[in-house]
Scaffold this motif. Structure first.
Motif, mmCIF file in Angstrom:
data_model
loop_
_atom_site.group_PDB
_atom_site.id
_atom_site.type_symbol
_atom_site.label_atom_id
_atom_site.label_comp_id
_atom_site.label_asym_id
_atom_site.label_seq_id
_atom_site.Cartn_x
_atom_site.Cartn_y
_atom_site.Cartn_z
ATOM 1 N N GLU A 132 0.799 -1.653 -0.044
ATOM 2 C CA GLU A 132 -0.069 -0.003 0.356
ATOM 3 C C GLU A 132 0.853 1.559 -0.197
ATOM 4 O OE1 GLU A 132 -3.235 -1.418 2.938
ATOM 5 O OE2 GLU A 132 -4.102 1.089 2.567
ATOM 6 N N ALA A 133 1.803 1.257 0.566
ATOM 7 C CA ALA A 133 2.852 3.091 1.126
ATOM 8 C C ALA A 133 3.331 2.748 -0.491
ATOM 9 C CB ALA A 133 4.114 1.844 1.610
ATOM 10 N N PHE A 134 4.133 1.394 -0.931
ATOM 11 C CA PHE A 134 4.242 1.801 -2.469
ATOM 12 C C PHE A 134 3.635 2.538 -3.444
ATOM 13 C CE2 PHE A 134 8.763 -0.781 -0.630
ATOM 14 C CZ PHE A 134 9.389 -0.057 -0.888
ATOM 15 N N GLY A 135 2.353 2.131 -3.802
ATOM 16 C CA GLY A 135 1.465 2.461 -4.691
ATOM 17 C C GLY A 135 1.141 3.871 -4.243
ATOM 18 N N GLN A 136 0.670 4.004 -2.609
ATOM 19 C CA GLN A 136 0.901 4.982 -2.674
ATOM 20 C C GLN A 136 2.032 6.382 -2.836
ATOM 21 O OE1 GLN A 136 -0.066 6.018 1.676
ATOM 22 N NE2 GLN A 136 -1.806 5.791 1.375
ATOM 23 N N PHE A 137 2.981 6.005 -3.198
ATOM 24 C CA PHE A 137 4.441 6.174 -3.569
ATOM 25 C C PHE A 137 4.554 6.541 -4.714
ATOM 26 C CE2 PHE A 137 8.748 6.774 -4.529
ATOM 27 C CZ PHE A 137 9.182 7.471 -3.585
ATOM 28 N N ARG A 147 8.195 -17.605 -2.125
ATOM 29 C CA ARG A 147 6.695 -17.119 -1.532
ATOM 30 C C ARG A 147 5.536 -16.454 -1.970
ATOM 31 N NH1 ARG A 147 7.381 -15.591 5.135
ATOM 32 N NH2 ARG A 147 5.579 -15.600 4.873
ATOM 33 N N MET A 148 4.546 -17.199 -2.475
ATOM 34 C CA MET A 148 2.617 -16.604 -1.927
ATOM 35 C C MET A 148 2.302 -16.013 -1.733
ATOM 36 S SD MET A 148 2.703 -16.901 -5.580
ATOM 37 C CE MET A 148 1.056 -17.217 -6.447
ATOM 38 N N ASP A 149 2.562 -16.708 -0.298
ATOM 39 C CA ASP A 149 1.600 -16.089 0.484
ATOM 40 C C ASP A 149 1.827 -14.308 0.091
ATOM 41 O OD1 ASP A 149 4.266 -16.327 1.631
ATOM 42 O OD2 ASP A 149 3.368 -16.774 4.136
ATOM 43 N N ILE A 150 3.108 -14.423 -0.162
ATOM 44 C CA ILE A 150 3.975 -12.974 0.525
ATOM 45 C C ILE A 150 3.300 -11.906 -0.556
ATOM 46 C CG2 ILE A 150 6.151 -11.181 0.253
ATOM 47 C CD1 ILE A 150 5.773 -12.488 3.424
ATOM 48 N N PHE A 151 3.633 -13.054 -2.359
ATOM 49 C CA PHE A 151 3.260 -11.850 -2.881
ATOM 50 C C PHE A 151 2.306 -11.925 -3.348
ATOM 51 C CE2 PHE A 151 0.567 -12.346 -6.938
ATOM 52 C CZ PHE A 151 1.698 -11.898 -8.557
ATOM 53 N N LYS A 152 0.728 -12.994 -2.260
ATOM 54 C CA LYS A 152 -0.316 -12.053 -2.767
ATOM 55 C C LYS A 152 -0.914 -11.372 -1.468
ATOM 56 C CE LYS A 152 -1.743 -16.847 -3.266
ATOM 57 N NZ LYS A 152 -2.180 -17.684 -3.116
ATOM 58 N N ALA A 153 -0.203 -11.191 -0.354
ATOM 59 C CA ALA A 153 -0.398 -9.540 0.055
ATOM 60 C C ALA A 153 0.022 -8.557 -0.053
ATOM 61 C CB ALA A 153 0.233 -9.994 1.697
ATOM 62 N N PHE A 154 0.901 -8.371 -0.584
ATOM 63 C CA PHE A 154 1.907 -6.802 -1.141
ATOM 64 C C PHE A 154 1.068 -6.661 -2.611
ATOM 65 C CE2 PHE A 154 4.664 -4.955 -4.187
ATOM 66 C CZ PHE A 154 5.439 -3.898 -3.034
ATOM 67 N N THR A 155 0.754 -8.018 -2.833
ATOM 68 C CA THR A 155 -0.127 -7.045 -4.919
ATOM 69 C C THR A 155 -1.246 -6.628 -3.916
ATOM 70 O OG1 THR A 155 0.560 -9.281 -5.791
ATOM 71 C CG2 THR A 155 -1.216 -8.177 -6.515
ATOM 72 N N TYR A 186 -0.639 -3.002 -2.865
ATOM 73 C CA TYR A 186 -0.252 -2.864 -4.186
ATOM 74 C C TYR A 186 -1.661 -2.170 -4.627
ATOM 75 C CZ TYR A 186 2.423 -0.704 -7.859
ATOM 76 O OH TYR A 186 2.661 -0.284 -9.015
ATOM 77 N N LEU A 187 -1.923 -2.787 -4.817
ATOM 78 C CA LEU A 187 -3.765 -2.580 -5.729
ATOM 79 C C LEU A 187 -4.429 -1.575 -5.834
ATOM 80 C CD1 LEU A 187 -3.347 -6.099 -8.232
ATOM 81 C CD2 LEU A 187 -2.628 -4.246 -8.855
ATOM 82 N N LYS A 188 -4.523 -1.405 -4.196
ATOM 83 C CA LYS A 188 -4.952 -0.428 -3.953
ATOM 84 C C LYS A 188 -5.088 0.405 -3.713
ATOM 85 C CE LYS A 188 -7.079 -0.470 1.291
ATOM 86 N NZ LYS A 188 -6.735 -0.428 2.259
ATOM 87 N N SER A 189 -3.966 0.927 -3.769
ATOM 88 C CA SER A 189 -3.680 2.025 -3.726
ATOM 89 C C SER A 189 -3.464 2.431 -4.871
ATOM 90 C CB SER A 189 -2.692 2.803 -2.602
ATOM 91 O OG SER A 189 -1.477 1.679 -2.617
ATOM 92 N N ALA A 190 -3.043 1.871 -6.239
ATOM 93 C CA ALA A 190 -2.501 2.130 -7.236
ATOM 94 C C ALA A 190 -2.902 1.797 -8.136
ATOM 95 C CB ALA A 190 -0.801 1.620 -7.508
ATOM 96 N N ARG A 191 -3.804 1.285 -8.476
ATOM 97 C CA ARG A 191 -4.926 0.699 -9.256
ATOM 98 C C ARG A 191 -5.753 1.743 -10.292
ATOM 99 N NH1 ARG A 191 -7.260 -4.658 -10.631
ATOM 100 N NH2 ARG A 191 -7.171 -5.862 -8.216
ATOM 101 N N SER A 192 -5.920 2.718 -9.440
ATOM 102 C CA SER A 192 -6.776 3.973 -10.578
ATOM 103 C C SER A 192 -5.120 4.374 -10.829
ATOM 104 C CB SER A 192 -7.323 5.129 -8.873
ATOM 105 O OG SER A 192 -5.065 5.684 -8.500
#
Ligand code: GN1
Ligand code: MG
Length: 365
Positions: free
Chosen positions: A139-144, A277-285, A288-294
């Motif tokens: 979320e932080a990097f998407g927001q950045f 680690r797919m659990d990390i991939f899923k959580a990070f994605t 990230y998409l929460k704040s960058a999808r727009s």
């Protein structure tokens, strides 16, 4: 390398209290040297800038000032409290420069460059993170990136072709051709592995040439330990802004996962323990998409699994080239260090590649 007296002299060239209690090394970056400076009222981070890697220090600091000023204004607009914990704040030098500017760096008597920023109290860095922390980081990097979408001031490419894989492959070829310290024979299997995937992995460059993929202002060094967390795992601040420059968003997405989704550190020699680690991939994605999808284009989103593979691959290529060149770029602690790092990253690349289909499925939901 630098004595306590020298460090104190340098720190006091910035507009801070002269009452320094202690100066000690901080962090584990591979490029710059970093110190914590403690004074009676406040603490600071003093950094020696590696001018071999960043020859244009003025451009470097100008970029950082433009970015931090823009983010600061965005945080003020959004009513954010405690802004000094959320964006880096650089201290100006006490003396103006010869051309009358108030610079955010000083040059010492040996011609070396230094900068000073506020130390963010209560912050911690991690080399390994859990899924919850990864979601916050995403979320932080998407927001950045989202905050920088409308940045008007220019940001220069402080290291030209920094995340251009074709360029990194050409550097590797030059190292192989020269083989200046006779190390090529030790890593021939890694070179062969790189060659198998080189063409496939440069797809982003081709999409860019065709005008299908944009460059945006990215952080370009989003490894896990460049994020300051508070004690509850919430992200305080994204640090290490040296490499902020126009790039594909794959840079920020991929470099975080390169470090966070690896089950071991990037220089761990236990290659058999490496997994993606797919659990990390899923959580990070998700974060990230929460704040960058727009602001992201479909082609950027579709290629996130590629980005997750690309950065392990590119880092492998960079470590490998540096090993063959005789360790001229990255700090190393022992002679085989870059070789271990290269093998680690190429192993991670293969592990991530095995999971590409699963990553694609996750993204398409
Ligand atoms: C360097 O300094 P540090 O450790 O934050 C490098 C990154 C690499 C990283 C590998 C300017 O970053 O690109 O991903 O090492 N920075 C530069 O650990 O080359
Ligand atoms: Mg860095």
């Amino acid at each position: 390398m630098y004595s306590d007296k020298q460090l104190r002299q340098i720190a006091t060239q910035f507009a801070i209290s002269k009452d320094i209690i202690n100066i000690c090394p901080l962090g584990s970056g591979l490029i710059n040297d970093t110190f914590k400076v403690e004074t009676r009222d406040k603490n600071y981070v003093l950094q020696h800038i590696n001018k071999t890697i960043f020859p244009d220090v003025d451009l470097l600091q100008q970029n950082i000032e433009n970015v931090t000023e823009h983010i600061r204004n965005k945080l003020i607009e959004s009513g954010e409290k405690n802004i000094d914990n959320k964006v880096l704040n650089f201290i100006k030098a006490s003396k103006v420069s010869s051309d009358g500017r108030q610079l955010s760096y000083v040059k010492d008597e040996n011609g070396e460059f230094w900068r000073l920023s506020h130390y963010i109290e209560g912050s911690v860095t991690h080399n390994l993170v859990n899924p919850t922390y990864s979601r916050f980081a995403g979320e932080a990097f998407g927001q950045f990136e989202a905050m920088l979408v409308d940045l008007k001031k220019p940001i220069g490419e402080v290291i030209p072709n920094f995340h251009n894989l074709s360029f990194r492959l050409a550097q590797l070829d030059a190292a192989i051709e020269a083989d200046p310290v006779g190390r090529l024979k030790e890593v021939q299997d890694l070179v062969d592995l790189v060659n198998i995937y080189a063409e496939e992995m440069t797809v982003s460059e081709r999409l860019y040439q065709k005008g299908l993929l944009p460059k945006r202002i990215c952080h370009c060094d989003t490894k896990v330990n460049n994020v300051l967390f508070d004690k509850n795992g919430h992200v305080l601040c994204v640090i290490d802004l040296d490499t902020v420059m126009p790039s594909f968003i794959f840079s920020d997405f991929g470099d975080f996962l390169r470090t966070a989704a690896n089950t071991v550190a990037e220089d761990d020699p236990h290659f058999e323990k490496i997994d993606f680690r797919m659990d990390i991939f899923k959580a990070f994605t998700e974060g990230y998409l929460k704040s960058a999808r727009s602001f992201l284009l479909p082609i950027e989103i579709e290629n996130l699994p590629y980005a997750a593979r690309l950065f392990a691959f590119m880092q492998g290529v960079r470590f490998l080239a540096d090993y063959i060149n005789g360790d001229i770029y990255y700090k190393t602690s022992y002679p085989e260090h870059n070789k271990v790092r290269a093998r680690n990253q190429m192993t991670l690349f293969l592990k991530a590649s095995e999971k590409e289909k699963e990553m694609k499925q996750f993204i398409s939901f």
